[in-house]
Motif scaffolding. Structure first.
Motif, short mmCIF file in Angstrom:
data_model
loop_
_atom_site.label_atom_id
_atom_site.label_comp_id
_atom_site.label_asym_id
_atom_site.label_seq_id
_atom_site.Cartn_x
_atom_site.Cartn_y
_atom_site.Cartn_z
N SER A 1 0.85 -1.19 0.00
CA SER A 1 0.00 0.00 0.00
C SER A 1 0.88 1.23 0.00
CB SER A 1 -0.92 0.01 1.22
OG SER A 1 -0.17 0.10 2.42
N THR A 2 0.27 2.36 -0.36
CA THR A 2 0.98 3.63 -0.36
C THR A 2 0.43 4.52 0.75
OG1 THR A 2 1.45 3.60 -2.73
CG2 THR A 2 1.43 5.75 -1.67
N ILE A 3 1.34 5.18 1.47
CA ILE A 3 0.98 6.24 2.39
C ILE A 3 1.72 7.49 1.93
CG2 ILE A 3 1.18 7.13 4.76
CD1 ILE A 3 0.90 4.31 5.79
N VAL A 4 0.99 8.56 1.71
CA VAL A 4 1.56 9.86 1.36
C VAL A 4 1.76 10.65 2.65
CG1 VAL A 4 1.18 12.02 0.12
CG2 VAL A 4 0.44 9.84 -0.90
N GLY B 1 -0.03 2.55 -12.16
CA GLY B 1 0.47 1.37 -11.47
C GLY B 1 1.88 1.49 -10.95
N GLU B 2 2.41 2.72 -10.92
CA GLU B 2 3.77 2.92 -10.41
C GLU B 2 3.81 2.88 -8.89
OE1 GLU B 2 5.31 6.53 -12.02
OE2 GLU B 2 4.60 6.07 -14.05
N LEU B 3 2.66 3.04 -8.27
CA LEU B 3 2.54 2.97 -6.82
C LEU B 3 1.48 1.95 -6.46
CD1 LEU B 3 2.42 6.80 -5.97
CD2 LEU B 3 4.34 5.26 -5.50
N PRO B 4 1.63 1.25 -5.35
CA PRO B 4 0.56 0.37 -4.89
C PRO B 4 -0.64 1.19 -4.44
CG PRO B 4 2.35 0.43 -3.28
CD PRO B 4 2.83 1.19 -4.48
N PRO B 5 -1.77 0.56 -4.16
CA PRO B 5 -2.99 1.29 -3.81
C PRO B 5 -2.78 2.26 -2.65
CG PRO B 5 -3.48 -1.01 -4.22
CD PRO B 5 -2.00 -0.91 -4.22
N LEU B 6 -3.48 3.39 -2.73
CA LEU B 6 -3.36 4.44 -1.72
C LEU B 6 -4.27 4.14 -0.53
CD1 LEU B 6 -2.28 7.28 -0.93
CD2 LEU B 6 -4.26 8.24 -2.14
#
Length: 307
Positions: free
Chosen positions: A3-6, A81-86
């Protein structure tokens, strides 16, 4: 699951400690750091050692156009698709100015722009890309209480005005003074809590938003714009207070923030977390009429950057 965390404000202080813990405790996380100019390259490289997945985008949080550009870059990377789901956003960056006169390129007072409008714009631009369950954490401050117990006499309490007034320079008396700058700070943190409440009413079920108060954390860079005496006290004298109940160390504050961000700390949407525990914010912070007014103003003030 990846997953992505900003995260804003991850380069130093509380944010750096939180970023390190997020990556250590949640190794599937891709941490996307938002930083000014090239200042994100070093922290991203350091945090990425040991195989952790860290990248960065640049943004000047005092500029809504810059925030919009950063949010759109994040959206594109997610869509390609360069980052996993946010699954998360941590609005940890904050600023406290030495007066209430400094303004950004769009004419907004810098404290309000960074501490309130930038977070609102990020959430609104990224909202459709959150994959539930998702969690948004906004770092606030107990200075919003405005009493000696919570501000130790160092920061004046908030002085609420119309959001359109607060968003512009010179909203407070003696606008050239540090007192005005610190009043702008406590007022902006009250505004941030108001917006957390309103976001909680409006965001889809499964996207939670929480206000996080780290307490008084000496030794951070929040006072970087203050005078030499204040900076000396913050870095050399006040750190001793972490040995008392009146202050929190950077490590502890970062740990609490990280645990909120990844969901280890159980907290319902719209709540206020004081260090590690769900608590009540100030009586003034619960005002649905004011919260709707602030929401409407934030939507209007950021409208040019949401189209």
């Amino acid at each position: 699951m990846p997953s992505t965390i900003v995260m804003t404000g991850a380069s130093r202080g509380i944010g750096r400690a939180a970023a390190q813990r997020i990556l250590r405790e949640s190794p599937d996380t891709h941490l996307l750091v938002v930083a000014r100019g090239s200042s994100g390259a070093g922290p991203a490289a350091d945090l990425g050692t040991g195989g952790h997945r860290v990248s960065y985008v640049t943004a000047d949080l005092g500029s809504l156009e810059s925030v919009r550009s950063a949010a759109d870059e994040i959206r594109e990377r997610l869509e390609h698709g360069e980052l996993p789901p946010l699954h998360g956003f941590v609005g940890n960056a904050g600023v406290q100015c030495t007066n209430a006169l400094i303004e950004g390129p769009e004419g907004f007072e810098t404290t309000f722009a960074v501490n309130v409008l930038a977070n609102h714009l990020f959430v609104r631009r990224l909202q459709a890309h959150f994959v539930r369950p998702a969690r948004i954490v906004i770092t606030v401050s107990d200075t919003h209480f405005g009493d000696l117990r919570h501000n130790l006499g160092m920061v004046p309490g908030p002085a609420w005005r119309s959001p359109d007034v607060l968003a512009r320079p010179a909203a407070f008396p003696e606008l050239h003074t540090t007192t005005a700058g610190r009043t702008a700070y406590s007022t902006s943190k009250l505004a941030a809590i108001h917006l957390v409440h309103e976001h909680a009413r409006r965001l889809p079920t499964g996207i939670d938003v929480i206000a996080y108060n780290p307490g008084f954390v000496p030794g951070t860079d929040l006072a970087r714009n203050a005078g030499s005496v204040s900076r000396f006290a913050m870095h050399r004298i006040l750190p001793a207070m972490i040995l008392t109940p009146f202050a929190t160390s950077r490590t502890a504050a970062g740990r609490h923030l990280a645990d909120l961000a990844v969901g280890t700390t159980v907290a319902p949407t719209g709540c206020y977390v004081d260090r590690a525990h769900v608590a009540r914010s100030s009586a003034e912070s619960y005002d649905p009429r004011r919260e709707r007014e602030l929401w409407d103003a934030a939507e209007r003030l950021t409208a040019a950057h949401t189209a």
